[in-house]
Design an enzyme around this catalytic site. Structure first.
Site, PDB file in Angstrom:
ATOM      1  N   GLU A  27       0.848  -1.193   0.000  1.00  0.00           N
ATOM      2  CA  GLU A  27       0.000   0.000   0.000  1.00  0.00           C
ATOM      3  C   GLU A  27       0.883   1.242   0.000  1.00  0.00           C
ATOM      4  OE1 GLU A  27      -2.949   0.026   3.097  1.00  0.00           O
ATOM      5  OE2 GLU A  27      -3.713   2.007   2.526  1.00  0.00           O
ATOM      6  N   ASN A  72      -6.742   1.565   2.668  1.00  0.00           N
ATOM      7  CA  ASN A  72      -7.456   2.822   2.895  1.00  0.00           C
ATOM      8  C   ASN A  72      -7.012   3.902   1.904  1.00  0.00           C
ATOM      9  OD1 ASN A  72      -8.656   1.529   5.041  1.00  0.00           O
ATOM     10  ND2 ASN A  72      -7.308   2.407   6.581  1.00  0.00           N
ATOM     11  N   ASN A 172     -12.179  -0.600  -1.155  1.00  0.00           N
ATOM     12  CA  ASN A 172     -11.569  -1.194   0.037  1.00  0.00           C
ATOM     13  C   ASN A 172     -12.376  -0.849   1.283  1.00  0.00           C
ATOM     14  OD1 ASN A 172      -9.131  -2.301   1.579  1.00  0.00           O
ATOM     15  ND2 ASN A 172      -9.334  -0.246   2.463  1.00  0.00           N
ATOM     16  N   GLU A 173     -12.686  -1.850   2.072  1.00  0.00           N
ATOM     17  CA  GLU A 173     -13.314  -1.677   3.400  1.00  0.00           C
ATOM     18  C   GLU A 173     -14.369  -0.568   3.408  1.00  0.00           C
ATOM     19  OE1 GLU A 173     -10.303  -1.384   6.506  1.00  0.00           O
ATOM     20  OE2 GLU A 173      -9.747  -3.469   6.217  1.00  0.00           O
ATOM     21  N   TYR A 244      -7.142  -8.694  11.509  1.00  0.00           N
ATOM     22  CA  TYR A 244      -5.835  -8.553  12.171  1.00  0.00           C
ATOM     23  C   TYR A 244      -5.999  -8.981  13.619  1.00  0.00           C
ATOM     24  CZ  TYR A 244      -4.600  -5.683   8.132  1.00  0.00           C
ATOM     25  OH  TYR A 244      -4.353  -5.241   6.850  1.00  0.00           O
ATOM     26  N   GLU A 292      -6.618  -9.239   3.293  1.00  0.00           N
ATOM     27  CA  GLU A 292      -5.799  -8.605   4.346  1.00  0.00           C
ATOM     28  C   GLU A 292      -5.876  -9.480   5.579  1.00  0.00           C
ATOM     29  OE1 GLU A 292      -6.183  -4.443   5.360  1.00  0.00           O
ATOM     30  OE2 GLU A 292      -6.709  -3.931   3.294  1.00  0.00           O
ATOM     31  N   GLN A 349       1.242  -6.547   5.466  1.00  0.00           N
ATOM     32  CA  GLN A 349       1.584  -6.264   4.094  1.00  0.00           C
ATOM     33  C   GLN A 349       2.937  -6.912   3.783  1.00  0.00           C
ATOM     34  OE1 GLN A 349       0.956  -2.104   3.118  1.00  0.00           O
ATOM     35  NE2 GLN A 349      -1.073  -2.064   4.066  1.00  0.00           N
TER      36      GLN A 349
HETATM   37  O1  AHR Z   1      -3.214  -2.845   6.026  1.00  0.00           O
HETATM   38  C1  AHR Z   1      -3.424  -1.670   6.737  1.00  0.00           C
HETATM   39  C2  AHR Z   1      -4.855  -1.155   6.618  1.00  0.00           C
HETATM   40  O2  AHR Z   1      -5.717  -2.021   7.291  1.00  0.00           O
HETATM   41  C3  AHR Z   1      -5.422  -1.061   5.235  1.00  0.00           C
HETATM   42  O3  AHR Z   1      -5.109   0.114   4.594  1.00  0.00           O
HETATM   43  C4  AHR Z   1      -6.907  -1.142   5.476  1.00  0.00           C
HETATM   44  O4  AHR Z   1      -7.585  -1.709   4.413  1.00  0.00           O
HETATM   45  C5  AHR Z   1      -7.028  -1.919   6.759  1.00  0.00           C
HETATM   46  O5  AHR Z   1      -7.852  -1.300   7.682  1.00  0.00           O
END
Ligand code: AHR
Length: 500
Positions: A27, A72, A172-173, A244, A292, A349
């Site tokens: 990113e 993001n 995205n999201e 995450y 992700e 990432q």
């Molecule tokens: O990977 C970091 C961020 O986590 C990304 O930009 C977003 O998509 C997620 O919230």
């Protein structure tokens, strides 16, 4: 010593591994791009400004696909800013990460980098501040051969051949209030359908990923998926999942069990997909893109204190411990356990930003602890996932009941006559004896038993000490009378490779 049993059979199969589940993500965030993959002043920079030391590490991981440019970031991204002569590219405020984006690396350069890294690009369109028009133009610029305004502009920029990006994310999201241009499921479903439709009109060979929830704790999960799929079921090929995990309360037994949450998340999304399939009387089965996933929490505090509007500041620079590597191993097993439905996945990432590879701007590059399970799975986890029958002692934690100490499965690579057993021993105090019945596979012996272990669960790799947490080949797995036996050290990740 505790022991666990596993049975593997050639005919008990979960599904073929789509190699794209070993994908990753770059990113425009922190030092992922600038100081990460691209640093023209660096001693190892090639003629395009790409760090060769980073490329070497990426190639070691055999990453099949890399998602780009966000995240993001993509929800405020004007793709046109990132192409054409570098001197004419605008500097923009990136509102997602409160930094300044110079656009010195852009879409065409990323395609160049991906070629050098032997990987495919998974591109994303901005459905935050933009929509149908920008999305169709972007596909035309990247994938149309020529003879139209945008494709000829690409040729004018020095890229005669189309990039042929195959996989595209529809934003995205978009369920997250933190997202630039956050939408309700209805609003997103409509714009994703209309954008996706015309993107496929420009290039019918592309695959599209619709946004699922940002994580399974979102208040709108899983209704979001149901509504979005009501709109996009026919045009989308995948629905995305993101998650995450962190060990915020320093409760390691509970932390190591978080892959059970990932299993549950995947299975819930599969159910929603199949519900919409039934509702629509569709023949098509929706596949999943877990684009992700990782451990992310170490850097949260530092990021809160970050000064805004810097260029490529150190953001999300988690330094990973041995226990993080164990969870990453289990998360990879969770993806493999669902190989029949998860066809794409991206470790988020790749470089510097919550990443297996770290660099110092102007300095070295090294592998973090999580590099190793990711590399092992990518190298040896290709083939057919076998459905294991496991009998393991269990433990309870604050969040999870009956967590098996043994987390394991095997991938059978028929072509190479190879079976790889991956195993995590979640027991922090004791080794675990694994007894695996492989009677269905005659004539195999142990080629190697790789172990990642460490007496210190919090051990990390750094530029000065890059080898504190590295795997060794000294595991004791052996095959006798159709049974593999191995002692799995306490708190360890194991790769037992059987060959003929
Ligand atoms: O990977 C970091 C961020 O986590 C990304 O930009 C977003 O998509 C997620 O919230």
């Amino acid at each position: 010593m505790k022991s666990a049993k596993m049975v593997l059979d050639k005919d008990f199969r979960i599904g073929e591994v789509d190699s794209r589940i070993y994908g990753s993500f770059v990113e425009h965030l922190g030092r992922a791009v600038y100081g990460g993959i691209y640093e023209p002043e660096h001693a190892t920079a090639d003629e395009d400004g790409f760090r060769e030391d980073v490329l070497d590490l990426v190639r070691q991981l055999k990453v099949p696909i890399v998602r780009y440019p966000g995240g993001n970031f993509v929800s405020g991204f004007n793709w046109e800013d990132s192409v054409g002569p570098r001197a004419e590219r605008p500097r923009r405020l990136d509102l997602a990460w409160r930094t300044v984006e110079t656009n010195q690396m852009g879409v065409n350069e990323f395609a160049d980098w991906a070629k050098k890294a032997n990987t495919e690009v998974m591109m994303a369109v901005n459905l935050g501040t933009r929509g149908v028009d920008a999305a169709r133009n972007f596909v035309e610029y990247c994938n149309h051969p020529g003879g139209s305004y945008w494709s000829d502009l690409r040729r004018k920029h020095g890229y005669e051949q189309p990039h042929g990006f195959k996989t595209w994310c529809l934003g995205n999201e978009m369920d997250g209030p933190w997202q630039i241009g956050h939408k309700t499921a209805e609003e997103y479903g409509r714009i994703a359908l209309e954008s996706g439709k015309v993107m496929k009109w420009v290039d019918p060979t592309i695959d599209l990923v619709a946004c699922g929830s940002s994580n399974s704790s979102m208040r709108t999960f899983p209704e979001w998926e149901a509504t979005v799929l009501e709109h996009t079921y026919d045009v989308a090929d995948y629905i995305s999942l993101h998650t995450y995990y962190g060990n915020r309360n320093d409760d390691t037994p509970n932390f190591l069990a978080k892959s059970l949450d990932m299993d549950n998340f995947i299975e819930t999304v599969v159910s929603v997909c199949d519900y919409i399939k039934a509702k629509k009387r569709s023949k098509k089965t929706m596949m999943l893109s877990f684009d992700e996933w990782n451990v992310w929490f170490h850097s949260n505090e530092a990021d809160r204190k970050m000064e805004p509007w810097q260029i490529a500041p150190p953001q999300l620079e988690d330094v990973y411990t041995h226990e993080d590597a164990l969870l990453v191993g289990s998360l990879l097993l969770s993806l493999l356990r669902h190989a029949d439905r998860v066809k794409v996945a991206c470790l988020a990432q790749l470089v510097n930003v919550i990443a297996p590879i770290m660099t110092r701007t102007g300095g070295g590059a090294w592998a973090q602890t999580i590099f190793y399970p990711y590399m092992h799975a990518s190298l040896y986890g290709r083939g057919t996932v076998l459905n294991p029958i496991i009998d393991s002692p269990v433990y309870d934690t604050k969040e999870f009941d009956a967590v098996p100490y043994l987390d394991s499965l095997a991938v059978y690579n028929e072509e190479n006559d190879e079976i790889t057993i991956f195993a995590v021993n979640r027991d922090l105090e004791h080794a675990l004896t694994l007894e695996c019945d492989v009677r269905g596979f005659a004539g195999y012996s142990v080629a190697e038993h790789i172990v990642l272990e460490n007496d210190d669960l919090k051990a990390v790799n750094t530029e000065d000490h890059p080898n504190r947490v590295v795997p060794h080949n000294g595991g004791n797995a052996a095959v006798e009378a159709g049974h593999v036996t191995a002692a799995l050290p306490k708190a360890s990740w194991n790769v037992i490779r059987l060959t003929k």
